[in-house]
Design an enzyme around this catalytic site. Structure first.
Site, PDB file in Angstrom:
ATOM      1  N   GLU A 189      -1.542  -1.657  -5.715  1.00  0.00           N
ATOM      2  CA  GLU A 189      -2.764  -0.965  -6.135  1.00  0.00           C
ATOM      3  C   GLU A 189      -2.641  -0.444  -7.565  1.00  0.00           C
ATOM      4  O   GLU A 189      -1.592   0.053  -7.953  1.00  0.00           O
ATOM      5  CB  GLU A 189      -3.045   0.211  -5.206  1.00  0.00           C
ATOM      6  CG  GLU A 189      -3.394  -0.182  -3.785  1.00  0.00           C
ATOM      7  CD  GLU A 189      -3.538   1.039  -2.903  1.00  0.00           C
ATOM      8  OE1 GLU A 189      -4.671   1.387  -2.541  1.00  0.00           O
ATOM      9  OE2 GLU A 189      -2.509   1.657  -2.584  1.00  0.00           O
ATOM     10  N   ASP A 212       0.866  -1.188   0.000  1.00  0.00           N
ATOM     11  CA  ASP A 212       0.000   0.000   0.000  1.00  0.00           C
ATOM     12  C   ASP A 212       0.898   1.232   0.000  1.00  0.00           C
ATOM     13  O   ASP A 212       1.610   1.488   0.978  1.00  0.00           O
ATOM     14  CB  ASP A 212      -0.908   0.006   1.230  1.00  0.00           C
ATOM     15  CG  ASP A 212      -1.776   1.261   1.282  1.00  0.00           C
ATOM     16  OD1 ASP A 212      -2.633   1.411   0.402  1.00  0.00           O
ATOM     17  OD2 ASP A 212      -1.568   2.085   2.199  1.00  0.00           O
ATOM     18  N   ASP A 261      -2.502   1.729   6.983  1.00  0.00           N
ATOM     19  CA  ASP A 261      -1.819   1.275   5.771  1.00  0.00           C
ATOM     20  C   ASP A 261      -1.505  -0.218   5.829  1.00  0.00           C
ATOM     21  O   ASP A 261      -1.532  -0.901   4.800  1.00  0.00           O
ATOM     22  CB  ASP A 261      -0.537   2.077   5.565  1.00  0.00           C
ATOM     23  CG  ASP A 261      -0.812   3.552   5.333  1.00  0.00           C
ATOM     24  OD1 ASP A 261      -1.930   3.872   4.878  1.00  0.00           O
ATOM     25  OD2 ASP A 261       0.076   4.384   5.592  1.00  0.00           O
TER      26      ASP A 261
END
Length: 398
Positions: A270, A186, A349
Site C-alpha cells: 500500500e 497489507d 487483512d
C-alpha cells in the site's frame, strides 16, 4: 550511493572539538539561509560565495574546511528547493518553508579536510579545527573501495557517541534468484503485515515494550536540577534508551523487507500517507511504532538491489472490496472478518492483501484478476498465476 558507518573512538577533548565543528556547520547553514531570505532568487553558487565571505568575517567559521561550509550551504538550498517543489506539486497542508536549525547533530565533508590511514582503520581531520586522529570501530572494510569512490563523509552525534558515515559512489547489485512467487502485503496494527497467502508477521511493538522504562527515565530527568551534571547524565540515559528502540525498529524493518523481497519476484504494498494517518491521536503512537514508511522504503531499496518488482498501490477500498466477487462490503475498524454475500469469509487483512496484489498486478502488467479469477491464486497455485503474468509481461514488452 552506499553508506558505511563506523563509531569514532577518541579523547574527550576531541569530541568537544567535533561539537564545535557541528555548531559551526549549523551557523553556516543558518547564515546562508538568512542570505537567501534577504536576497531571494539567488542560486547555489551565490551561497558558496557567501560561505567564503563568512570565513573571512568570522575567524572560527574559517577553521571549518571550505567543502564542509559548502555542504552546509547545500543543506540550505535543498530545503529551499524542497519547499518550492511542494508548492509546485500543490502538496496539501504545510509546504515546509525552510527553518533555521537549533539542534543540528552532524557536519558533512566532501573529499578534502580529512584523510584515512594506510590501513583504513583511522580517520584524521586536517582543517583548522584540528580534531586529530580517531579510530574507526566497525565490522565493515573500506579496503574494497578506492579513495576517489568516497565522495563524502558525515560526522553524526548520537546519544551513545560519535559516528562517521562514508558515502561511497557505487550502486549495490545482488544476483537475483527467481522464486516464481508474488504477494500482496497489507500492513496493520494487530499484525505487522498479512500477505495474500494468509501468512502473518507479528507486530514487535518495541516502543510499547519499552514505555515503562522510558517513563521511569523521563521522571529521573524531570527531578534533576536544570543545568546540573546529574541532569545531563539522566538525559544521556534517556537518549540511549530511545536510540535503542529506534535501532530495534530499523533492524526489524530491514530484515523483514529483505526476507519479503528475496522470497518473491513481485511484491505489491500500500502507498500509505502515514503523515496524515498519525493525525489520529488515538492511533498515532501505535502507527509510529510500527514504522510502515521505513518498511516500505526498504522494500523499494531491496527491490532495486535484487532486481525484483516492488509496486505501491493506492489503499482505497482494499479493505472494503471483496477479493472474490468485487462487491463492496462496508466494515468498521473493529470488524476483523470479511463476510460477503458470495460466500467468501476471510480475515479482513487477508482480504485486503489479495486486493492489493490484484491492484498491483493490474497496474504493472495489465492482468486483471477479475477476469482470471481472484481465487486463482489458491486454486491453481502461485506458479500457474506467475506463468500467466510472465506471459502477459512478455507480450506487452514485445
Amino acid at each position: 550511493m552506499k553508506v558505511l558507518e563506523f563509531k569514532l573512538k577518541g579523547k574527550a577533548e576531541q569530541y568537544r572539538i567535533i561539537d564545535d565543528m557541528i555548531r559551526t556547520a549549523q551557523f553556516v547553514r543558518n547564515k546562508t539561509l538568512r542570505h537567501w531570505v534577504d536576497n531571494q532568487g539567488i542560486k547555489l553558487v551565490d551561497l558558496y560565495k557567501e560561505c567564503a565571505v563568512m570565513a573571512k568575517e568570522f575567524e572560527w567559521a574559517g577553521k571549518l574546511n571550505s567543502t564542509a561550509r559548502q555542504a552546509s550551504a547545500e543543506r540550505a538550498i535543498f530545503a529551499i528547493q524542497r519547499f518550492f517543489a511542494n508548492c509546485k506539486a500543490k502538496k496539501p497542508g504545510k509546504k515546509g518553508y525552510p527553518q533555521f536549525k537549533k539542534y543540528t547533530r552532524s557536519v558533512e565533508y566532501k573529499q578534502s579536510g580529512w584523510a584515512l590511514s594506510s590501513d583504513k582503520r583511522c580517520l584524521t581531520f586536517k582543517d583548522g579545527f584540528a580534531a586529530g586522529k580517531f579510530k574507526l570501530i566497525g565490522s565493515r572494510d573500506l579496503h574494497f573501495y578506492a579513495p576517489d569512490e568516497i565522495k563524502r563523509i558525515r560526522i553524526v552525534r548520537r546519544a551513545d557517541g560519535y559516528y562517521a558515515q562514508f558515502c561511497i559512489n557505487i550502486e549495490r547489485k545482488e544476483e537475483p534468484v527467481s522464486t516464481g512467487k508474488m504477494i500482496g502485503i497489507d500492513v496493520g496494527l494487530n499484525h505487522f503485515y498479512t500477505d495474500s497467502d494468509g501468512e502473518t508477521v507479528p507486530n514487535p511493538r518495541y516502543l510499547r515494550k519499552s514505555e515503562k522504562a522510558l517513563k521511569r527515565l523521563q521522571k529521573r530527568v524531570s527531578r534533576k536540577k536544570k543545568g546540573s551534571k546529574s541532569r545531563k547524565k539522566a538525559i544521556d540515559k534517556l537518549g540511549r534508551k530511545h536510540l535503542k528502540v529506534s535501532r530495534q525498529r530499523k533492524d526489524f524493518a530491514i530484515k523483514t523487507a529483505l526476507y519479503v523481497v528475496k522470497s518473491n519476484d513481485f511484491v505489491a504494498c500500500e502507498d500509505l500517507q502515514v503523515r496524515n494517518m498519525v493525525k489520529n491521536h488515538k492511533l498515532a503512537k501505535s502507527i509510529s511504532d510500527a514504522a510502515w514508511s521505513q518498511f516500505a522504503q526498504w522494500l523499494e531499496y531491496f527491490g532495486k538491489v535484487y532486481s525484483k518488482t516492488v509496486i505501491a498501490v493506492p489503499p482505497q477500498y482494499t479493505s472494503q472490496k471483496c477479493s472474490n466477487c468485487g462487491d463492496i462490503v462496508k466494515k468498521t475498524l473493529s470488524t476483523r472478518t470479511h463476510i460477503c454475500g458470495c460466500g467468501t469469509i476471510l480475515d479482513r487483512d487477508h482480504n485486503a492483501a489479495l486486493n492489493i496484489l490484484a491492484k498491483g498486478l493490474k497496474a504493472h502488467t495489465g492482468v486483471d484478476l477479475n477476469t482470471v479469477g481472484h481465487t486463482g491464486i489458491h486454486a491453481r497455485g502461485q506458479t500457474d498465476l506467475y506463468s500467466l503474468v510472465a506471459t502477459s509481461m512478455s507480450k506487452s514488452t514485445g
